[in-house]
Design an enzyme around this catalytic site. Structure first.
Site, short mmCIF file in Angstrom:
data_model
loop_
_atom_site.label_atom_id
_atom_site.label_comp_id
_atom_site.label_asym_id
_atom_site.label_seq_id
_atom_site.Cartn_x
_atom_site.Cartn_y
_atom_site.Cartn_z
N HIS A 27 -0.71 -2.76 3.72
CA HIS A 27 -1.26 -4.07 3.34
C HIS A 27 -1.45 -5.00 4.52
O HIS A 27 -2.01 -6.08 4.39
CB HIS A 27 -0.38 -4.74 2.28
CG HIS A 27 0.90 -5.30 2.79
ND1 HIS A 27 2.07 -4.57 2.82
CD2 HIS A 27 1.21 -6.51 3.30
CE1 HIS A 27 3.04 -5.32 3.31
NE2 HIS A 27 2.54 -6.51 3.62
N ASP A 67 2.84 2.17 0.63
CA ASP A 67 2.40 1.08 1.49
C ASP A 67 2.70 1.42 2.95
O ASP A 67 3.59 0.85 3.58
CB ASP A 67 3.09 -0.22 1.07
CG ASP A 67 2.55 -1.44 1.77
OD1 ASP A 67 1.49 -1.33 2.42
OD2 ASP A 67 3.19 -2.50 1.68
N SER A 160 6.87 -7.39 7.41
CA SER A 160 6.28 -6.19 6.80
C SER A 160 5.79 -5.25 7.87
O SER A 160 5.26 -5.67 8.91
CB SER A 160 5.09 -6.58 5.92
OG SER A 160 5.49 -7.28 4.79
#
Length: 171
Positions: A27, A67, A160
């Site tokens: 993402h 992800d 992230s």
């Protein structure tokens, strides 16, 4: 550690797995990767542009798992004291509840904060899957819950894509 950046500003973390590949979250967005520094605004860092993105097959949004993404760099980096390859597992590994692991990044240090100039590292423990699901509901099957019990330290916005490192291996 790698900083995935958009127009020169930190967006996500990542980690070097080959001289020309960085692993991050699918993402995450960015046009360049900064490596080899703890402070994103000091000289001595290595900058590489991204020439190709390889998202995990079947990735369909951050909440649905899978992800993960590989970034092909414009050219190889020079390994040395400030730049090493992350160790990644060659086969399935078993991570135990309460195992002490580590996360790092330039992300927020509090909700609603801002990204940091200096790399931060914090110890986190693995949270039992059943406890995690009872607290956060439906989660993808391949998720690892980490953060710890009775602590507010962990990872946040901007972290992230960075690794969860357990026993020296990015898991």
């Amino acid at each position: 550690m790698a900083s995935l950046q958009v127009n020169g500003s930190h967006n996500c973390g990542g980690f070097l797995i080959r001289k020309d590949f960085v692993m991050t979250a699918a993402h995450c967005d960015g046009d360049r990767v900064v490596l080899g520094t703890h402070n994103l605004h000091k000289s001595g860092k290595t900058v590489r542009h991204i020439v190709k993105r390889y998202r995990y097959p079947g990735y369909d949004g951050v909440g649905n798992g899978k992800d993960i993404m590989l970034l092909k760099l414009s050219r190889e980096v020079q390994l040395g004291n400030s730049m090493r390859l992350a160790k990644i597992p060659r086969s399935a590994i078993n991570i135990k509840d309460n195992e002490q692991c580590r996360v790092a990044g330039w992300g927020y240090t509090r909700t609603g904060g801002w990204t940091e100039d200096n790399l931060r590292v914090v110890d986190v423990s693995i949270i039992n899957q059943q406890v995690c699901r009872s607290r956060w509901g439906r989660l993808p099957a391949n998720i690892i819950c980490a953060g710890g019990y009775g602590t507010n330290k962990g990872f946040c916005q901007g972290d992230s894509g960075g690794p969860l490192v357990c026993s020296g291996i990015a898991v």
